[in-house]
Enzyme design. Structure first.
Site, PDB file in Angstrom:
ATOM      1  N   ALA A 208       0.842  -1.203   0.000  1.00  0.00           N
ATOM      2  CA  ALA A 208       0.000   0.000   0.000  1.00  0.00           C
ATOM      3  C   ALA A 208       0.872   1.245   0.000  1.00  0.00           C
ATOM      4  O   ALA A 208       0.629   2.202  -0.750  1.00  0.00           O
ATOM      5  CB  ALA A 208      -0.929  -0.008   1.209  1.00  0.00           C
ATOM      6  N   ASP A 209       1.904   1.260   0.841  1.00  0.00           N
ATOM      7  CA  ASP A 209       2.833   2.382   0.863  1.00  0.00           C
ATOM      8  C   ASP A 209       3.542   2.542  -0.476  1.00  0.00           C
ATOM      9  O   ASP A 209       3.667   3.657  -1.010  1.00  0.00           O
ATOM     10  CB  ASP A 209       3.887   2.171   1.949  1.00  0.00           C
ATOM     11  CG  ASP A 209       3.394   2.518   3.338  1.00  0.00           C
ATOM     12  OD1 ASP A 209       2.578   3.436   3.472  1.00  0.00           O
ATOM     13  OD2 ASP A 209       3.834   1.861   4.298  1.00  0.00           O
ATOM     14  N   LEU A 210       4.042   1.450  -1.009  1.00  0.00           N
ATOM     15  CA  LEU A 210       4.827   1.529  -2.236  1.00  0.00           C
ATOM     16  C   LEU A 210       3.967   1.956  -3.427  1.00  0.00           C
ATOM     17  O   LEU A 210       4.378   2.784  -4.240  1.00  0.00           O
ATOM     18  CB  LEU A 210       5.504   0.185  -2.506  1.00  0.00           C
ATOM     19  CG  LEU A 210       6.541  -0.208  -1.444  1.00  0.00           C
ATOM     20  CD1 LEU A 210       6.959  -1.661  -1.615  1.00  0.00           C
ATOM     21  CD2 LEU A 210       7.753   0.707  -1.496  1.00  0.00           C
ATOM     22  N   GLY A 213       3.295   5.620  -3.180  1.00  0.00           N
ATOM     23  CA  GLY A 213       4.425   6.388  -3.684  1.00  0.00           C
ATOM     24  C   GLY A 213       4.495   6.402  -5.196  1.00  0.00           C
ATOM     25  O   GLY A 213       4.762   7.443  -5.813  1.00  0.00           O
TER      26      GLY A 213
END
Length: 422
Positions: A208-210, A213
């Site tokens: 989710a973070d990647l 980004g």
């Protein structure tokens, strides 16, 4: 490495013991360090990175890979919290986080207290000289610090602002804090991952973070392109919720159009059979027979009649998938993985091993694609980092900058800023 609050920078540019880093010291410009990748597509772009942890830093790192000068703003007391995330830790003092190293190549670090008067003044100066600002504070935090969007665009009308939140900047739950695993669950990804519907699993990477980004970085590039026509910057917004929901793809339309709720199917595809991981005599391989022609090749290798009704077309193969897997593995388990990978390759069937992380980075194909890069770290020396996923034809090999020590570039950035303001 000594604690950054008890360090100063010597003439070599490395941190030496003796003084708390100050964001307001000036020094000689040493721009050569951050012009390593000037030839990149974003070589004339300055990114002010106020983000921390992973989603925002990953977006900034992607822009840095494309040549942008990325100025990472960190609090003097400890910096980005991911500097403390581990194990593993490395270095002489065993205090350098490999997590931090993964998301901060090609950046410069300056220490600033955003709540102080002098810190706010420095941010205003940096905003005026930047093209992009990245932040992933909770909704409203940047406003309370004195930098709402309106103020940022007063300072610099051309500024592109990337804001990454957990669940969106507005809506009934817009103010919720967001962390990767929580977002994976809330956005449905965990319900699609794991051995069965009764055992939801998180994806092993902080996906989710990647993805947040990645989406943020391409939004920034689009806004910069639009700025060439309009002369003005704009706000780009994404969230961990949006990032995961945005890759539901056929799982999403299974529900929105087909009225079916997808569930976890282990290591097999949700719509295609045979497509997944299969047992051999010494472990597992993956086989992807994505059409009937490929299925016939697999069937010929495994002595299965491809024309019996339950296997003739994908719809029927999927309906009888458990039987199909069992029939395939009766033959696959008679030989080892190397045997079957060679046979499948000769037949032209997409197949592959399931590699561990160390095997991936030792694999010559990985290295041939530039997916490992060498950097010269101020403490660790020459180290290898996972590299950027893009390559551009006709460009020379890129020399990447190492993830910075806390406050490593205070002097350099201030000297650069003074030069820009003249």
């Amino acid at each position: 490495m000594p604690h950054p609050d008890r360090e100063r920078r010597g003439s070599s540019g490395r941190l030496t013991a003796g003084e708390t880093p100050s964001p307001l010291r000036s020094g000689q410009a040493r721009d050569h360090h951050w012009r390593l990748i000037l030839h990149g597509a974003l070589g004339d772009i300055v990114v002010l990175d106020l983000s921390r942890a992973l989603a925002g830093p990953h977006a900034a790192q992607m822009l840095g890979d494309l040549g942008a000068r990325v100025i990472k703003v960190e609090h003097p007391a400890g910096g980005d919290e991911s500097r403390s995330w581990g194990p593993p830790f490395v270095g002489p003092e065993n205090d350098i986080s490999t997590y931090f190293l993964a998301a901060n190549r090609n950046k410069q670090s300056i220490t600033v207290d955003l709540k102080s008067t002098e810190g706010k003044a420095l941010i205003e100066r940096l905003v005026r000289q930047s093209d992009v600002l990245i932040e992933n504070f909770r909704t409203g935090v940047l406003d309370r610090l004195g930098f709402p969007v309106e103020r940022l665009h007063e300072l610099n009308p051309r500024l592109v602002i990337l804001s990454i939140t957990g669940f969106g900047h507005d809506g009934p739950e817009g103010g919720r804090p967001g962390y990767d695993q929580i977002a994976q669950g809330e956005a449905g990804l965990m319900s699609l991952t794991g051995p069965s519907a009764d055992e939801p699993y998180r994806v092993g990477a902080s996906i989710a973070d990647l993805l947040g980004g990645i989406h943020g970085a391409y939004g920034v590039v689009a806004a910069l392109y639009e700025r060439e026509r309009t002369g003005r910057g704009k706000v780009v917004r994404t969230s961990l919720l949006a990032a995961v929901t945005g890759v539901h793809s056929y799982h999403g339309t299974a529900w929105t159009v087909g009225g079916q709720v997808p569930v976890a199917g282990g290591n097999h595809h949700a719509s295609i059979a045979p497509y997944g991981a299969f047992h051999c005599a010494d472990g597992m391989i993956q086989i992807a027979a994505a059409n009937d022609a490929l299925w016939r090749k697999v069937a010929a290798l495994l002595n299965i009649d491809p024309d019996i009704p339950k296997y003739a077309i994908n719809r029927e193969r999927f309906a009888h998938r458990d039987e199909l897997i069992a029939d395939m593995e009766r033959t696959l388990t008679k030989h080892d993985r190397a045997h079957w990978l060679a046979a499948l390759a000769e037949a032209g069937v997409p197949a592959g091993a399931i590699r561990s992380i160390d095997e991936v980075y030792a694999w010559e194909q990985t290295r041939s694609q530039g997916l490992l890069v060498e950097v010269d770290h101020p403490v660790l020396g020459t180290v290898e980092l996972p590299g950027p996923p893009l390559r551009f034809d006709g460009e020379p090999p890129v020399r990447h900058g190492a993830p910075p020590a806390l406050g490593q570039h205070n002097d350099e950035i201030l000297a650069w800023l003074e030069d820009r303001e003249r």
